[in-house]
Scaffold this motif. Structure first.
Motif, PDB file in Angstrom:
ATOM      1  N   SER A  88      37.225  88.845 -26.612  1.00  0.00           N
ATOM      2  CA  SER A  88      35.859  88.331 -26.711  1.00  0.00           C
ATOM      3  C   SER A  88      35.470  87.554 -25.453  1.00  0.00           C
ATOM      4  O   SER A  88      34.326  87.629 -24.990  1.00  0.00           O
ATOM      5  CB  SER A  88      35.722  87.436 -27.939  1.00  0.00           C
ATOM      6  OG  SER A  88      35.935  88.175 -29.131  1.00  0.00           O
ATOM      7  N   PRO A 106      36.486  81.630 -33.940  1.00  0.00           N
ATOM      8  CA  PRO A 106      37.109  82.470 -34.973  1.00  0.00           C
ATOM      9  C   PRO A 106      38.604  82.638 -34.756  1.00  0.00           C
ATOM     10  O   PRO A 106      39.113  82.538 -33.637  1.00  0.00           O
ATOM     11  CB  PRO A 106      36.372  83.811 -34.840  1.00  0.00           C
ATOM     12  CG  PRO A 106      35.746  83.779 -33.494  1.00  0.00           C
ATOM     13  CD  PRO A 106      35.460  82.348 -33.175  1.00  0.00           C
ATOM     14  N   GLN A 107      39.316  82.898 -35.843  1.00  0.00           N
ATOM     15  CA  GLN A 107      40.755  83.105 -35.778  1.00  0.00           C
ATOM     16  C   GLN A 107      41.065  84.423 -35.061  1.00  0.00           C
ATOM     17  O   GLN A 107      40.233  85.322 -34.990  1.00  0.00           O
ATOM     18  CB  GLN A 107      41.344  83.140 -37.189  1.00  0.00           C
ATOM     19  CG  GLN A 107      41.140  81.867 -37.981  1.00  0.00           C
ATOM     20  CD  GLN A 107      41.888  80.678 -37.404  1.00  0.00           C
ATOM     21  OE1 GLN A 107      42.995  80.831 -36.885  1.00  0.00           O
ATOM     22  NE2 GLN A 107      41.306  79.500 -37.505  1.00  0.00           N
ATOM     23  N   ARG A 114      44.143  79.170 -30.566  1.00  0.00           N
ATOM     24  CA  ARG A 114      43.975  80.474 -31.201  1.00  0.00           C
ATOM     25  C   ARG A 114      45.058  81.447 -30.743  1.00  0.00           C
ATOM     26  O   ARG A 114      45.576  82.241 -31.535  1.00  0.00           O
ATOM     27  CB  ARG A 114      42.592  81.044 -30.885  1.00  0.00           C
ATOM     28  CG  ARG A 114      41.451  80.295 -31.542  1.00  0.00           C
ATOM     29  CD  ARG A 114      41.505  80.464 -33.067  1.00  0.00           C
ATOM     30  NE  ARG A 114      40.468  79.675 -33.725  1.00  0.00           N
ATOM     31  CZ  ARG A 114      40.625  78.426 -34.141  1.00  0.00           C
ATOM     32  NH1 ARG A 114      41.787  77.811 -33.972  1.00  0.00           N
ATOM     33  NH2 ARG A 114      39.644  77.779 -34.738  1.00  0.00           N
ATOM     34  N   SER A 119      22.865  82.468 -34.469  1.00  0.00           N
ATOM     35  CA  SER A 119      23.413  82.255 -35.808  1.00  0.00           C
ATOM     36  C   SER A 119      23.560  80.776 -36.127  1.00  0.00           C
ATOM     37  O   SER A 119      23.372  80.355 -37.267  1.00  0.00           O
ATOM     38  CB  SER A 119      24.776  82.941 -35.936  1.00  0.00           C
ATOM     39  OG  SER A 119      24.639  84.338 -35.789  1.00  0.00           O
ATOM     40  N   LYS A 123      28.577  93.081 -29.466  1.00  0.00           N
ATOM     41  CA  LYS A 123      29.273  93.584 -30.651  1.00  0.00           C
ATOM     42  C   LYS A 123      30.518  92.735 -30.875  1.00  0.00           C
ATOM     43  O   LYS A 123      31.532  92.914 -30.218  1.00  0.00           O
ATOM     44  CB  LYS A 123      29.639  95.051 -30.466  1.00  0.00           C
ATOM     45  CG  LYS A 123      28.422  95.960 -30.314  1.00  0.00           C
ATOM     46  CD  LYS A 123      28.823  97.414 -30.104  1.00  0.00           C
ATOM     47  CE  LYS A 123      27.593  98.299 -29.935  1.00  0.00           C
ATOM     48  NZ  LYS A 123      27.961  99.724 -29.701  1.00  0.00           N
ATOM     49  N   GLY A 124      30.407  91.804 -31.768  1.00  0.00           N
ATOM     50  CA  GLY A 124      31.525  90.911 -32.025  1.00  0.00           C
ATOM     51  C   GLY A 124      31.096  89.786 -32.946  1.00  0.00           C
ATOM     52  O   GLY A 124      29.999  89.780 -33.508  1.00  0.00           O
ATOM     53  N   HIS A 125      31.967  88.816 -33.104  1.00  0.00           N
ATOM     54  CA  HIS A 125      31.746  87.686 -33.998  1.00  0.00           C
ATOM     55  C   HIS A 125      30.520  86.888 -33.570  1.00  0.00           C
ATOM     56  O   HIS A 125      30.212  86.758 -32.378  1.00  0.00           O
ATOM     57  CB  HIS A 125      32.988  86.799 -33.997  1.00  0.00           C
ATOM     58  CG  HIS A 125      33.020  85.802 -35.102  1.00  0.00           C
ATOM     59  ND1 HIS A 125      32.294  84.629 -35.065  1.00  0.00           N
ATOM     60  CD2 HIS A 125      33.700  85.793 -36.282  1.00  0.00           C
ATOM     61  CE1 HIS A 125      32.530  83.927 -36.164  1.00  0.00           C
ATOM     62  NE2 HIS A 125      33.374  84.613 -36.919  1.00  0.00           N
ATOM     63  N   ASP A 126      29.817  86.315 -34.550  1.00  0.00           N
ATOM     64  CA  ASP A 126      28.613  85.533 -34.277  1.00  0.00           C
ATOM     65  C   ASP A 126      28.880  84.382 -33.313  1.00  0.00           C
ATOM     66  O   ASP A 126      28.002  83.996 -32.535  1.00  0.00           O
ATOM     67  CB  ASP A 126      28.041  84.974 -35.582  1.00  0.00           C
ATOM     68  CG  ASP A 126      27.364  86.037 -36.431  1.00  0.00           C
ATOM     69  OD1 ASP A 126      27.116  87.148 -35.906  1.00  0.00           O
ATOM     70  OD2 ASP A 126      27.100  85.764 -37.626  1.00  0.00           O
ATOM     71  N   TYR A 127      30.079  83.813 -33.355  1.00  0.00           N
ATOM     72  CA  TYR A 127      30.414  82.700 -32.474  1.00  0.00           C
ATOM     73  C   TYR A 127      30.224  83.109 -31.020  1.00  0.00           C
ATOM     74  O   TYR A 127      29.581  82.401 -30.227  1.00  0.00           O
ATOM     75  CB  TYR A 127      31.855  82.263 -32.721  1.00  0.00           C
ATOM     76  CG  TYR A 127      32.363  81.194 -31.773  1.00  0.00           C
ATOM     77  CD1 TYR A 127      32.262  79.854 -32.114  1.00  0.00           C
ATOM     78  CD2 TYR A 127      32.948  81.522 -30.553  1.00  0.00           C
ATOM     79  CE1 TYR A 127      32.724  78.862 -31.267  1.00  0.00           C
ATOM     80  CE2 TYR A 127      33.408  80.540 -29.693  1.00  0.00           C
ATOM     81  CZ  TYR A 127      33.297  79.218 -30.052  1.00  0.00           C
ATOM     82  OH  TYR A 127      33.743  78.235 -29.202  1.00  0.00           O
ATOM     83  N   TRP A 128      30.800  84.255 -30.651  1.00  0.00           N
ATOM     84  CA  TRP A 128      30.736  84.731 -29.270  1.00  0.00           C
ATOM     85  C   TRP A 128      29.358  85.283 -28.947  1.00  0.00           C
ATOM     86  O   TRP A 128      28.865  85.137 -27.820  1.00  0.00           O
ATOM     87  CB  TRP A 128      31.820  85.775 -29.023  1.00  0.00           C
ATOM     88  CG  TRP A 128      33.196  85.223 -29.227  1.00  0.00           C
ATOM     89  CD1 TRP A 128      34.018  85.424 -30.295  1.00  0.00           C
ATOM     90  CD2 TRP A 128      33.904  84.331 -28.352  1.00  0.00           C
ATOM     91  NE1 TRP A 128      35.203  84.726 -30.143  1.00  0.00           N
ATOM     92  CE2 TRP A 128      35.154  84.047 -28.960  1.00  0.00           C
ATOM     93  CE3 TRP A 128      33.601  83.749 -27.120  1.00  0.00           C
ATOM     94  CZ2 TRP A 128      36.100  83.217 -28.366  1.00  0.00           C
ATOM     95  CZ3 TRP A 128      34.539  82.920 -26.523  1.00  0.00           C
ATOM     96  CH2 TRP A 128      35.773  82.651 -27.148  1.00  0.00           C
TER      97      TRP A 128
END
Length: 279
Positions: A206, A199-200, A155, A264, A230-235
């Motif tokens: 993160s 995520p990209q 990444r 998620s 507060k961030g991408h579902d992956y993290w």
């Protein structure tokens, strides 16, 4: 005996058997490395083995400071910088085993010698060389941590994840673990399951946010049920796994059931079920 293992899909890093689910301890050890620390209390919170060792406050052979502050060198940043400036470089190598380990204060020196990263065919390949590897206990954690690092570097360099190759000088299985290893292989569950794709974009913000949450939960500064990421579902899912582990460790099983509904990805649910049923 020496062996070479290859993962064509390094996201298939999850390991599980009916008797032993490893996502919590594997994630914890990976975060321990990423924390840039060799603090024994950090990893001992998740893995009892480290509490039984001779070191008092730090683990001599831990990888955290060797990855990010080895004699003042941030080796991960070096690899990223090198591959950004020259994608065809053959010098993107991280050294973990060191000559000082021969005279170190602990018998348990790093099993990992080097990690090499190569951009080939437009994707990031990773090659790990281990001087020694336990096939049943050590290998699943090592595969998880090093392929996770491979994905972080990919990444950072903005290329897809390629193959992962794991080279071991002495690949061994203790006789006491033979039955458990045979059961693990017979189930074959891990071969069909992959983690979600990272995520990209630059992942390090993160990562740092996740490490802050882990520290706050582990030290009691943040109640797991008050977690907000507060961030991408992956993290966010990884933060939830950290929180769920602490709830489970504290015997707060009803709250585990509540918090797991916020995940998620369904892929982690089986590991939580294992914890709740005592597998």
């Amino acid at each position: 005996a020496p062996v070479v293992l290859e993962l064509t899909n390094p996201l298939a890093r999850l390991s599980r058997s009916e008797a032993r689910g490893r996502v919590f301890s594997a994630l914890a050890e990976t975060l321990w490395y990423l924390s840039r620390s060799n603090d024994r209390d950090f990893i001992g919170y998740y893995i009892d083995y480290y509490k039984q060792r001779g070191e008092t406050t730090t683990v001599w052979g831990g990888y955290g400071n060797r990855l990010f502050d080895f004699d003042g060198v941030d080796q991960v940043n070096y690899v990223v910088t090198k591959l950004r400036s020259n994608p065809f470089s053959r010098q993107a190598v991280i050294q973990l085993f060191d000559h000082r380990d021969f005279a170190g204060p602990a018998d348990d020196v790093p099993c990992t010698c080097t990690l090499q990263f190569l951009v080939r065919s437009g994707a990031l390949q990773a090659i790990t060389y281990m001087r020694s590897n336990d096939a049943h206990l050590g290998l699943p954690h090592d595969i998880f941590a090093f392929t996770f690092l491979q994905e972080l570097v990919a990444r950072s360099v903005e290329v897809p994840v390629g193959r992962y190759v794991h080279v071991v000088g002495s690949f061994h299985l203790y006789e006491k673990d033979l039955g458990a290893a045979e059961q693990f292989l017979a189930e074959g569950w891990q071969a069909n399951t992959t983690m979600p794709e990272m995520p990209q974009g630059d992942p390090w913000g993160s990562v740092n946010a996740l490490l802050e949450i882990e520290n706050a939960i582990r030290t009691g500064e943040l109640d797991p049920m008050d977690l907000e990421f507060k961030g991408h579902d992956y993290w966010a899912d990884l933060a939830l796994l950290v929180a769920i582990f602490t709830l489970w460790k504290s015997g707060r099983y009803a709250e585990v059931e509540e918090l797991r509904t916020r995940l998620s990805s369904e892929i982690y649910q089986v590991y939580i079920g294992d914890k709740l049923t005592g597998s």
